[in-house]
Design an enzyme around this catalytic site. Structure first.
Site, PDB file in Angstrom:
ATOM      1  N   SER A 194       0.951  -1.224  -0.288  1.00 21.10           N
ATOM      2  CA  SER A 194      -0.124   0.528  -0.046  1.00 21.10           C
ATOM      3  C   SER A 194       1.039   1.094  -0.411  1.00 21.10           C
ATOM      4  O   SER A 194       1.795   1.125   0.555  1.00 21.10           O
ATOM      5  CB  SER A 194      -0.585  -0.084   1.369  1.00 21.10           C
ATOM      6  OG  SER A 194      -1.292   1.261   1.754  1.00 21.10           O
ATOM      7  N   TYR A 207      -1.688  -1.178  10.279  1.00 20.62           N
ATOM      8  CA  TYR A 207      -1.972  -1.555   8.953  1.00 20.62           C
ATOM      9  C   TYR A 207      -0.518  -0.700   8.242  1.00 20.62           C
ATOM     10  O   TYR A 207      -0.096  -1.817   7.438  1.00 20.62           O
ATOM     11  CB  TYR A 207      -2.970  -0.659   8.961  1.00 20.62           C
ATOM     12  CG  TYR A 207      -3.440  -1.288   7.317  1.00 20.62           C
ATOM     13  CD1 TYR A 207      -4.235  -2.138   6.650  1.00 20.62           C
ATOM     14  CD2 TYR A 207      -3.334  -0.106   5.648  1.00 20.62           C
ATOM     15  CE1 TYR A 207      -4.062  -2.146   5.249  1.00 20.62           C
ATOM     16  CE2 TYR A 207      -3.014  -0.070   4.911  1.00 20.62           C
ATOM     17  CZ  TYR A 207      -3.995  -1.805   4.219  1.00 20.62           C
ATOM     18  OH  TYR A 207      -4.240  -1.391   3.390  1.00 20.62           O
TER      19      TYR A 207
HETATM   20  P1  NAD Z   1     -11.848  -6.187  -0.010  1.00 16.58           P
HETATM   21  O1  NAD Z   1     -12.259  -5.247   1.263  1.00 16.58           O
HETATM   22  O2  NAD Z   1     -12.448  -6.091  -0.904  1.00 16.58           O
HETATM   23  O3  NAD Z   1     -10.289  -7.203   0.110  1.00 16.58           O
HETATM   24  C1  NAD Z   1     -10.008  -7.834   1.291  1.00 16.58           C
HETATM   25  C2  NAD Z   1     -10.117  -9.217   1.302  1.00 16.58           C
HETATM   26  O4  NAD Z   1      -9.786  -9.590   3.007  1.00 16.58           O
HETATM   27  C3  NAD Z   1     -11.203  -9.742   1.294  1.00 16.58           C
HETATM   28  O5  NAD Z   1     -12.398  -9.827   0.635  1.00 16.58           O
HETATM   29  C4  NAD Z   1     -11.379 -10.509   2.262  1.00 16.58           C
HETATM   30  O6  NAD Z   1     -11.915 -12.277   1.428  1.00 16.58           O
HETATM   31  C5  NAD Z   1     -10.130 -10.449   2.924  1.00 16.58           C
HETATM   32  N1  NAD Z   1     -10.217 -10.804   4.361  1.00 16.58           N
HETATM   33  C6  NAD Z   1     -10.032 -10.174   5.642  1.00 16.58           C
HETATM   34  N2  NAD Z   1      -9.874 -10.605   6.913  1.00 16.58           N
HETATM   35  C7  NAD Z   1     -10.012 -11.633   6.498  1.00 16.58           C
HETATM   36  C8  NAD Z   1      -9.884 -13.064   7.299  1.00 16.58           C
HETATM   37  N3  NAD Z   1      -9.647 -13.346   8.182  1.00 16.58           N
HETATM   38  N4  NAD Z   1      -9.474 -14.278   6.154  1.00 16.58           N
HETATM   39  C9  NAD Z   1      -9.573 -14.212   5.080  1.00 16.58           C
HETATM   40  N5  NAD Z   1      -9.316 -13.400   4.100  1.00 16.58           N
HETATM   41  C10 NAD Z   1      -9.438 -11.793   5.169  1.00 16.58           C
HETATM   42  O7  NAD Z   1     -10.638  -4.627   0.006  1.00 16.58           O
HETATM   43  P2  NAD Z   1      -9.320  -4.038  -0.797  1.00 16.58           P
HETATM   44  O8  NAD Z   1      -9.532  -2.818  -0.785  1.00 16.58           O
HETATM   45  O9  NAD Z   1      -9.729  -4.799  -2.784  1.00 16.58           O
HETATM   46  O10 NAD Z   1      -8.122  -4.539  -0.477  1.00 16.58           O
HETATM   47  C11 NAD Z   1      -7.155  -5.760  -1.404  1.00 16.58           C
HETATM   48  C12 NAD Z   1      -5.844  -5.268  -0.486  1.00 16.58           C
HETATM   49  O11 NAD Z   1      -5.534  -4.829  -1.081  1.00 16.58           O
HETATM   50  C13 NAD Z   1      -5.553  -5.855   0.648  1.00 16.58           C
HETATM   51  O12 NAD Z   1      -4.636  -6.328   0.783  1.00 16.58           O
HETATM   52  C14 NAD Z   1      -5.102  -4.721   0.990  1.00 16.58           C
HETATM   53  O13 NAD Z   1      -4.487  -3.779   2.424  1.00 16.58           O
HETATM   54  C15 NAD Z   1      -4.603  -3.936   0.103  1.00 16.58           C
HETATM   55  N6  NAD Z   1      -5.193  -1.720  -0.348  1.00 16.58           N
HETATM   56  C16 NAD Z   1      -6.272  -1.493  -0.672  1.00 16.58           C
HETATM   57  C17 NAD Z   1      -6.492  -0.050  -0.622  1.00 16.58           C
HETATM   58  C18 NAD Z   1      -8.038   0.415  -0.602  1.00 16.58           C
HETATM   59  O14 NAD Z   1      -7.826   1.632  -1.387  1.00 16.58           O
HETATM   60  N7  NAD Z   1      -8.228  -0.547  -0.853  1.00 16.58           N
HETATM   61  C19 NAD Z   1      -5.178   0.767  -0.694  1.00 16.58           C
HETATM   62  C20 NAD Z   1      -3.994  -0.102  -0.845  1.00 16.58           C
HETATM   63  C21 NAD Z   1      -3.685  -1.535  -0.325  1.00 16.58           C
END
Ligand code: NAD
Ligand code: MG
Length: 302
Positions: A194, A207
């Site tokens: 991130s 985080y």
């Molecule tokens: P999202 O909520 O769609 O995806 C996160 C997923 O993590 C969930 O769908 C879930 O299946 C999984 N998860 C959470 N807790 C869990 C657990 N205990 N066991 C198994 N699975 C679990 O959101 P996203 O933003 O697409 O996130 C995907 C990745 O992107 C993450 O690593 C997040 O940190 C990263 N990210 C997101 C952003 C943003 O702005 N959305 C920015 C930087 C990084």
């Protein structure tokens, strides 16, 4: 789906308005949240991603594949010719089934592997189950993540810190180790980090630290596995419109302005992340190892 330009991802467009600049209303879901209940819903590339056989015949396990970035990656991988195992929590079954349907519509196999990455038995068996069901494993995408904003260090509990570390980074060691039994030369591990790794928000102390750790893990492991022909890289998203953000990832008052402070002036959509993962998974990136590919609307990052 939010207002968006549905032409495929390779048609040149003005990135400022390639996707609508959204101002989401204040909203909250209990984590992990559902993609289907977001307002507006996110663009996962359902209508737009066009594949070109970049991953023909390959087999991928993607964690957090039910929604957001992981779901966009699952759709893109399938349209590039890969079979996909989707990992997610049981609460997200409905989102996962929709994505599995899109994978199957692309003519590929979708394997559903629900479970909680905090559960050691599930975590330790996940990669072997994916490899058994897919007949092998070529690509691991470590994408599941927990992000819960907390105002002060006094309010941030050890329990939350431990869970965030466990899901975001400790699980990557176990899943990557298990994958090494299966990944052939030419295989790839792609981790989701991130912008928070470099620009930590004051409300994301746990985080942000996991995301910095993911970058270091990625760069170190890439060197260790290079001579085996397994490439390890990371993608660092900026503000992307996903369920993570409406289930405590941001204070809900911040949602209407989400992503507007980036140089492009808008939040990103999951569909805009998928090509980065396709590139890092495919042979097109054969000389790219230990890299963090920033996909963040122009925020300066190392
Ligand atoms: P999202 O909520 O769609 O995806 C996160 C997923 O993590 C969930 O769908 C879930 O299946 C999984 N998860 C959470 N807790 C869990 C657990 N205990 N066991 C198994 N699975 C679990 O959101 P996203 O933003 O697409 O996130 C995907 C990745 O992107 C993450 O690593 C997040 O940190 C990263 N990210 C997101 C952003 C943003 O702005 N959305 C920015 C930087 C990084
Ligand atoms: Mg989800």
């Amino acid at each position: 789906m939010s207002e968006t330009n549905d032409s495929d991802q390779t048609t040149v467009q003005n990135p400022v308005d390639q996707h609508e600049s959204i101002s989401p209303p204040e909203q909250h879901q209990d984590p992990p949240g559902l993609d289907s209940e977001m307002t507006p819903t996110a663009d996962l590339g359902e209508e737009s991603y066009t594949g070109a056989d970049r991953l023909a015949g390959r087999r991928a396990l993607i964690t957090g594949a039910d929604s957001g970035i992981g779901a966009a990656v699952a759709i893109a991988f399938a349209r590039e010719g890969a079979d996909v195992a989707l990992a997610y929590t049981p609460a997200e079954q409905s989102d996962a089934e929709r994505i599995a349907g899109l994978v199957r519509d692309a003519g590929r196999t979708a394997v559903l592997l629900p479970g909680d990455l905090l559960d050691r038995d599930y975590r330790n068996g996940l990669v072997d189950r994916a490899a058994t069901e897919l007949g092998g494993l070529d690509i691991l995408v470590n994408n599941a993540g927990k992000q819960v904003a907390v105002e002060t260090l006094e309010e941030l509990t050890d329990e939350q810190v431990e869970q965030t570390f466990d899901i975001n980074i400790v699980a990557m060691y176990a899943l990557s180790r298990a994958a090494l039994k299966h990944l052939p030369a030419g295989g790839a591990i792609i981790n989701t980090t991130s912008i928070q790794a470099y620009e930590p928000s004051p409300t994301l102390l746990d985080y942000a630290a996991t995301k910095a750790a993911i970058n270091a893990f990625t760069k170190g492991l890439a060197q260790q596995l290079a001579e085996r022909g397994i490439r390890v890289n990371a993608v660092a998203p900026g503000p992307i419109w996903t369920p993570l953000q409406v289930s405590g990832g941001q204070p809900k008052e911040a949602l209407p302005e989400f992503g507007k402070s980036t140089p492009l002036g808008r939040a990103g959509q999951p569909a805009e992340l998928a090509p980065a993962y396709v590139f890092l998974a495919s042979a097109e990136s054969s000389y790219v190892l230990g890299e963090t590919l920033n996909v963040n609307g122009g925020m300066p990052a190392p």
